[in-house]
Design a protein around this motif. Structure first.
Motif, short mmCIF file in Angstrom:
data_model
loop_
_atom_site.label_atom_id
_atom_site.label_comp_id
_atom_site.label_asym_id
_atom_site.label_seq_id
_atom_site.Cartn_x
_atom_site.Cartn_y
_atom_site.Cartn_z
N UNK A 24 -8.37 31.21 -5.37
CA UNK A 24 -9.13 29.95 -5.30
C UNK A 24 -9.32 29.37 -6.70
N UNK A 25 -9.72 30.24 -7.64
CA UNK A 25 -10.01 29.73 -8.98
C UNK A 25 -8.75 29.30 -9.70
N UNK A 26 -7.64 29.96 -9.45
CA UNK A 26 -6.39 29.52 -10.07
C UNK A 26 -6.00 28.13 -9.59
N UNK A 27 -6.24 27.86 -8.30
CA UNK A 27 -5.95 26.52 -7.78
C UNK A 27 -6.85 25.48 -8.42
N UNK A 28 -8.12 25.81 -8.63
CA UNK A 28 -9.05 24.90 -9.30
C UNK A 28 -8.63 24.70 -10.76
N UNK A 29 -8.36 25.80 -11.44
CA UNK A 29 -8.01 25.72 -12.86
C UNK A 29 -6.70 24.97 -13.08
N UNK A 30 -5.79 25.07 -12.13
CA UNK A 30 -4.53 24.35 -12.26
C UNK A 30 -4.76 22.84 -12.29
N UNK A 31 -5.78 22.38 -11.54
CA UNK A 31 -6.10 20.95 -11.55
C UNK A 31 -6.92 20.56 -12.77
N UNK A 32 -7.68 21.50 -13.32
CA UNK A 32 -8.55 21.18 -14.46
C UNK A 32 -7.88 21.38 -15.80
N UNK A 33 -6.76 22.09 -15.82
CA UNK A 33 -6.10 22.44 -17.08
C UNK A 33 -5.08 21.39 -17.50
N UNK A 34 -4.93 21.25 -18.79
CA UNK A 34 -3.94 20.31 -19.33
C UNK A 34 -2.55 20.93 -19.42
N UNK A 35 -2.44 22.21 -19.13
CA UNK A 35 -1.13 22.87 -19.16
C UNK A 35 -0.99 23.75 -17.93
N UNK A 36 0.24 23.99 -17.47
CA UNK A 36 0.45 24.86 -16.31
C UNK A 36 -0.12 26.26 -16.57
N UNK A 37 -0.65 26.88 -15.53
CA UNK A 37 -1.27 28.18 -15.72
C UNK A 37 -0.28 29.25 -16.16
N UNK A 38 0.99 29.12 -15.79
CA UNK A 38 1.96 30.12 -16.22
C UNK A 38 2.27 30.02 -17.71
N UNK A 39 1.73 28.98 -18.36
CA UNK A 39 1.86 28.86 -19.80
C UNK A 39 0.58 29.22 -20.54
N UNK A 40 -0.41 29.70 -19.80
CA UNK A 40 -1.67 30.14 -20.39
C UNK A 40 -1.60 31.65 -20.57
N UNK A 41 -1.93 32.13 -21.76
CA UNK A 41 -1.90 33.58 -22.00
C UNK A 41 -2.80 34.29 -20.99
N UNK A 42 -2.36 35.42 -20.43
CA UNK A 42 -3.16 36.12 -19.40
C UNK A 42 -4.60 36.41 -19.81
N UNK A 43 -4.90 36.86 -21.05
CA UNK A 43 -6.31 37.08 -21.38
C UNK A 43 -7.13 35.79 -21.34
N UNK A 44 -6.53 34.69 -21.76
CA UNK A 44 -7.24 33.41 -21.72
C UNK A 44 -7.48 33.00 -20.27
N UNK A 45 -6.48 33.22 -19.43
CA UNK A 45 -6.64 32.88 -18.02
C UNK A 45 -7.75 33.71 -17.38
N UNK A 46 -7.86 34.97 -17.75
CA UNK A 46 -8.95 35.78 -17.21
C UNK A 46 -10.32 35.26 -17.66
N UNK A 47 -10.42 34.80 -18.91
CA UNK A 47 -11.68 34.20 -19.37
C UNK A 47 -12.00 32.97 -18.53
N UNK A 48 -11.00 32.13 -18.27
CA UNK A 48 -11.21 30.94 -17.46
C UNK A 48 -11.66 31.30 -16.04
N UNK A 49 -11.05 32.33 -15.48
CA UNK A 49 -11.44 32.75 -14.13
C UNK A 49 -12.89 33.21 -14.10
N UNK A 50 -13.29 33.96 -15.12
CA UNK A 50 -14.68 34.39 -15.19
C UNK A 50 -15.62 33.20 -15.28
N UNK A 51 -15.26 32.21 -16.08
CA UNK A 51 -16.09 31.02 -16.17
C UNK A 51 -16.15 30.26 -14.87
N UNK A 52 -15.01 30.15 -14.17
CA UNK A 52 -14.98 29.44 -12.89
C UNK A 52 -15.86 30.14 -11.86
#
Length: 504
Positions: free
Chosen positions: A91-119
């Motif tokens: 769910x959060x990856x789908x939200x973050x994909x719309x909120x992010x300025x770059x595709x999630x597969x181009x976000x470093x995994x540790x950064x993506x985990x921080x974003x998921x925690x925030x979401x």
């Protein structure tokens, strides 16, 4: 009438609402902005361990909290943050994909985990938005760098612009723009892989329940389960266990051995749990074990087998029941370290009720000891799709390819179990998955194989057996199939499957 999906989301949020609103770091506001706090750092480290080492969160987080001396509300906050983020990652990856300025597969995994925690703090825990964003940005600065922290700040501020219901509408529409693919919509809104959504829908229909129940089932998977204890018969009375647990303890809904800790708490602090007279065990697991012990058999009832006994929860309940009946239990487990866990779980069971805890391949027991047992429990290795509430990361690890390997193993183990039970004895085939390929199809194939081998096996109607053990369950039964399927959204248990088979 209440909406079960909304109710489940409310339970999920409510489990951590008090912690989220009241959570405070001991550091000053300026320090929190730079480094984040210990609870959030623990949740982040748990997510990284799960991703990097294939660890299970429930094995990583508790010792980490102890080592860092994170206790009380901070520990509760960290637990909900880590487990909730893992459950709702899709769910959060789908939200973050719309909120992010770059595709999630181009976000470093540790950064993506921080974003998921925030979401999760913003959409799943009701942490005040300014606190969720600022504390998560502080965590990002500490763990992934100042540059990444700026990106995290920007994305989470966009996430905070909408509430959960608005985001669910948006990501659902993006996944199913034509409004014709409910599985695709539910996969993102209820955070399950699409193949799991389809499999669960098929399992519901196979159990005589409406296909539309799948939305409620998925929502129940996302609600944190309550802690349920088992009072092992003859070792501790349920009333005594409830008294030890205090005012927040209630009787289980179905199993006479179950005690539920409605307010959470640490079960390890209870004397009966520490000494092995009680343990933590889902009520569904208790029910299928009690059903095996209650199933009628012809002839003697002296020797029982748990074929795949690790880590020992069902074995310890069986052992306690065997002690009351003058029977002896053999507990077999293929993995040595899990065999040690079984022995530890059985420590309070009278020694004369435990014949042996052994390490061995369950597939050979039937050939090695043909007809050697009166009752056999086969809790088969499976995908675990019925226990997604408890293993939040497992839904992202399993794939359809796992089914072929696991179902082949399940068939072999069930064939061994049927060979190991004597004529007149009973086998309980149990899985913590409702997937038809792991339940009904395995049993059908095993019955055909037994017939080819000249072995007569009949399916026992498990409904009346379970109804005798747990009368309240009878009102929830659907259809007229002889097997039993439990469901999180109906029974509040894991989705345990039970088929009873008798040699004749």
């Amino acid at each position: 009438m209440s909406d079960p999906r909304r109710d489940a989301r409310g339970r999920q949020r409510g489990a951590a609402r008090a912690e989220g609103r009241g959570h405070r770091s001991a550091a000053s506001p300026g320090q929190r902005a730079r480094t984040g706090d210990a609870a959030r750092a623990a949740a982040f480290d748990t997510l990284r361990a799960v991703a990097d080492t294939d660890s299970y969160a429930n094995l990583v987080l508790p010792p980490l909290l102890r080592d860092r001396q994170i206790t009380g509300r901070d520990a509760g906050f960290a637990t909900e943050l880590a487990y909730g983020t893992l459950r709702l990652r899709g769910r959060y990856d789908a939200v973050l994909a719309q909120a992010s300025s770059r595709p999630l597969d181009q976000v470093d995994p540790p950064v993506l985990d921080v974003l998921r925690l925030g979401a999760h703090q913003l959409l799943g825990m009701r942490v005040p938005p300014h606190a969720a964003v600022s504390e998560t940005v502080g965590l990002a600065r500490d763990r992934v760098g100042a540059g990444a922290a700026q990106f995290v700040n920007a994305v989470l501020r966009r996430v905070a612009e909408r509430d959960l219901d608005e985001w669910l509408t948006r990501i659902g529409a993006a996944a199913d723009p034509a409004g014709t693919d409910e599985s695709a919509r539910l996969a993102v809104t209820e955070s399950h892989p699409a193949w799991v959504v389809r499999a669960l829908r098929e399992a519901l229909v196979g159990d005589g329940r409406p296909a539309g129940d799948v939305a409620d089932l998925l929502a129940a998977d996302n609600a944190p389960p309550r802690v349920t204890l088992v009072a092992r018969p003859g070792l501790v009375d349920p009333a005594e266990l409830a008294e030890q647990a205090g005012a927040d303890a209630t009787a289980g809904a179905y199993a006479p051995t179950a005690v539920v800790l409605t307010g959470g708490g640490d079960p390890g602090s209870l004397r009966a749990v520490r000494d092995g007279r009680a343990g933590v065990q889902d009520e569904g697991s208790q029910l299928v074990t009690l059903a095996l012990a209650a199933a009628p058999i012809d002839g003697p009832d002296a020797r029982w087998l748990d074929l795949c006994a690790g880590p020992g929860g069902k074995a310890s309940l069986l052992g306690a029941l065997a002690a009351q009946r003058g029977a002896r239990l053999v507990a077999n487990e293929v993995q040595p370290h899990r065999s040690r866990l079984v022995a530890q779980a059985l420590r309070a069971v009278p020694a004369d009720a435990v014949e042996e805890v052994r390490t061995g391949d369950g597939r050979t027991v039937g050939a090695d000891e043909p007809g050697g047992y009166d009752r056999v429990l086969l809790d088969a290795p499976c995908t675990g799709l019925g226990a997604l509430r408890r293993r939040p990361e497992s839904r992202w690890r399993r794939t359809p390819a796992d089914l072929a390997t696991l179902s082949a193993l399940q068939r072999e183990l069930l064939g061994s179990a049927l060979a190991a039970v004597r004529p007149g004895g009973v086998v309980a085939y149990v899985t913590c998955s409702p997937h038809l390929a792991e339940t009904r199809l395995v049993v059908t194939d095993a019955l055909r194989a037994a017939a080819r081998a000249g072995t007569d096996v009949e399916v026992v109607d498990a409904g009346p057996v379970l109804a005798e053990v747990a009368p309240a369950w009878a009102a929830t039964r659907s259809g007229d199939r002889p097997d039993v399927q439990l469901w999180p959204h109906v029974h509040g248990t894991d989705a345990m499957h039970l088929t009873l088979l008798r040699r004749s």
